[in-house]
Scaffold this active site. Structure first.
Site, short mmCIF file in Angstrom:
data_model
loop_
_atom_site.label_atom_id
_atom_site.label_comp_id
_atom_site.label_asym_id
_atom_site.label_seq_id
_atom_site.Cartn_x
_atom_site.Cartn_y
_atom_site.Cartn_z
N VAL A 98 0.83 -1.21 0.00
CA VAL A 98 0.00 0.00 0.00
C VAL A 98 0.86 1.26 0.00
CG1 VAL A 98 -1.94 -1.15 1.15
CG2 VAL A 98 -0.19 -0.02 2.55
N HIS A 114 -4.48 -4.21 -2.36
CA HIS A 114 -4.89 -3.89 -0.99
C HIS A 114 -5.02 -2.39 -0.76
CE1 HIS A 114 -3.27 -8.07 0.44
NE2 HIS A 114 -4.46 -8.14 -0.10
N CYS A 140 -16.48 13.58 5.17
CA CYS A 140 -16.79 13.61 3.74
C CYS A 140 -17.62 14.84 3.41
CB CYS A 140 -17.55 12.33 3.38
SG CYS A 140 -18.21 12.36 1.70
N1 APR Z 1 13.64 -9.71 -1.03
C1 APR Z 1 12.74 -10.66 -1.36
N2 APR Z 1 11.87 -11.18 -0.49
C2 APR Z 1 11.89 -10.73 0.76
C3 APR Z 1 12.80 -9.73 1.19
C4 APR Z 1 13.71 -9.21 0.23
N3 APR Z 1 14.60 -8.27 0.53
N4 APR Z 1 12.56 -9.49 2.50
C5 APR Z 1 11.57 -10.30 2.88
N5 APR Z 1 11.16 -11.06 1.84
C6 APR Z 1 10.09 -12.05 1.79
C7 APR Z 1 9.87 -12.85 3.05
O1 APR Z 1 10.69 -14.01 3.04
C8 APR Z 1 8.39 -13.20 2.97
O2 APR Z 1 8.17 -14.44 2.31
O3 APR Z 1 8.89 -11.35 1.57
C9 APR Z 1 7.80 -12.11 2.08
C10 APR Z 1 6.86 -11.15 2.80
O4 APR Z 1 5.76 -11.89 3.24
P1 APR Z 1 4.57 -11.22 4.07
O5 APR Z 1 5.14 -10.40 5.20
O6 APR Z 1 3.60 -12.29 4.40
O7 APR Z 1 3.97 -10.16 3.05
P2 APR Z 1 2.93 -10.34 1.90
O8 APR Z 1 3.06 -11.64 1.19
O9 APR Z 1 3.00 -9.08 1.12
O10 APR Z 1 1.58 -10.37 2.73
C11 APR Z 1 0.38 -10.25 2.06
O11 APR Z 1 -0.82 -9.90 4.10
O12 APR Z 1 -0.27 -8.82 6.07
C12 APR Z 1 -1.14 -8.83 4.97
O13 APR Z 1 -2.20 -7.09 3.82
C13 APR Z 1 -0.94 -7.54 4.22
O14 APR Z 1 -0.44 -7.15 1.91
C14 APR Z 1 -0.14 -7.96 3.01
C15 APR Z 1 -0.58 -9.39 2.80
#
Ligand code: APR
Length: 237
Positions: A98, A114, A140
């Site tokens: 976001v 999102h 609003c």
């Molecule tokens: N490069 C690549 N991958 C990375 C890095 C990096 N530098 N740092 C972290 N990661 C990976 C982690 O290993 C993990 O698998 O990014 C992933 C992030 O996972 P989440 O924190 O679960 O994020 P995301 O998949 O975007 O979550 C989806 O869940 O919390 C809700 O709404 C929120 O949009 C989010 C959604």
């Protein structure tokens, strides 16, 4: 070879998650819940019920997160994806983030799955409201309802247009690239299945292999800020 698949691709669909912004220093929701905010639970800060319960609290939390994100910059991973859109016939970027960093890096066709931290919406009707970042909860001008941040809160539906466009893109693409996402949160996590069923080459780039890594054609482990520039620069060779 992955480079050849990317070079030959007609339509690339990229799905990004929090990992892509990690190297910019964007705190995850959990990471941001520190200090003053540690005493609140996600239900109080990121649900419609929590907002109705205490609009000023939720507004302050999002103002604070907006400030954090305003202070960071897109990283080489964001820039590489912006460059990729110039190297392939068509690229659609679906992001679960976001923070708006893809757009700041120059990506054009971004579907915000999102929502966006910096957009304001009417709580009652959902219309976008062009307001400055007020210290207190704005109302609003149309209906007088509270104004809320334009993000998808826990328990809320994905905006219909974003959902439909994302799944149509997944069904149409011939290369699907999943970057920095745990691939656990649905419905975004289902996009790769649609792409695979439609015959696309599937690629995961993540700090460490996710639990679905073996279902991708290619799974690259490492930082997106390093692997994406390497991959995209290899196209120019
Ligand atoms: N490069 C690549 N991958 C990375 C890095 C990096 N530098 N740092 C972290 N990661 C990976 C982690 O290993 C993990 O698998 O990014 C992933 C992030 O996972 P989440 O924190 O679960 O994020 P995301 O998949 O975007 O979550 C989806 O869940 O919390 C809700 O709404 C929120 O949009 C989010 C959604």
């Amino acid at each position: 070879m992955l480079r050849d698949a990317l070079r030959d691709a007609r339509h690339v669909c990229v799905l990004t998650g929090a990992g892509v912004s990690a190297e910019s220093g964007v705190p995850t929701f959990r990471d941001a819940q520190q200090g003053l905010w540690a005493k609140y639970d996600p239900h109080q800060l990121a649900t419609p019920e929590g907002f109705l319960d205490n609009p000023p609290l939720v507004w302050r939390w999002y103002r604070w997160r907006r400030e954090l994100v305003s202070q960071v910059e897109p990283n080489p991973g964001h820039h590489a994806l912006a460059k990729l859109q110039e190297l392939v016939p068509r690229l659609t970027l679906v992001t679960q983030n976001v923070d708006g960093l893809h757009q700041r890096a120059g990506s054009n066709d971004v579907i915000e799955f999102h929502g966006n931290l910096f957009v304001n919406r009417c709580f009652a009707e959902g219309c976008v409201i062009d307001k400055d970042d007020d210290a207190t909860v704005p109302t609003c001008p149309g209906c007088g309802s509270h104004v809320r941040p334009g993000v998808v809160w826990f328990g809320e539906a994905i905006p219909e247009a974003a959902l439909n466009e994302s799944f149509a893109t997944a069904a149409d693409c011939d290369l699907f690239l999943s970057v920095g996402t745990s691939s656990l949160v649905f419905p975004a996590a289902g996009l790769v299945d649609v792409a695979r069923d439609a015959g696309a080459v599937t690629v995961e780039i993540n700090l460490e292999p996710t639990e679905h890594a073996d279902t991708f054609d290619y799974a690259l482990a490492g930082k997106s800020g390093e692997l994406l520039p390497e991959l995209i620069n290899s196209l120019a060779i």
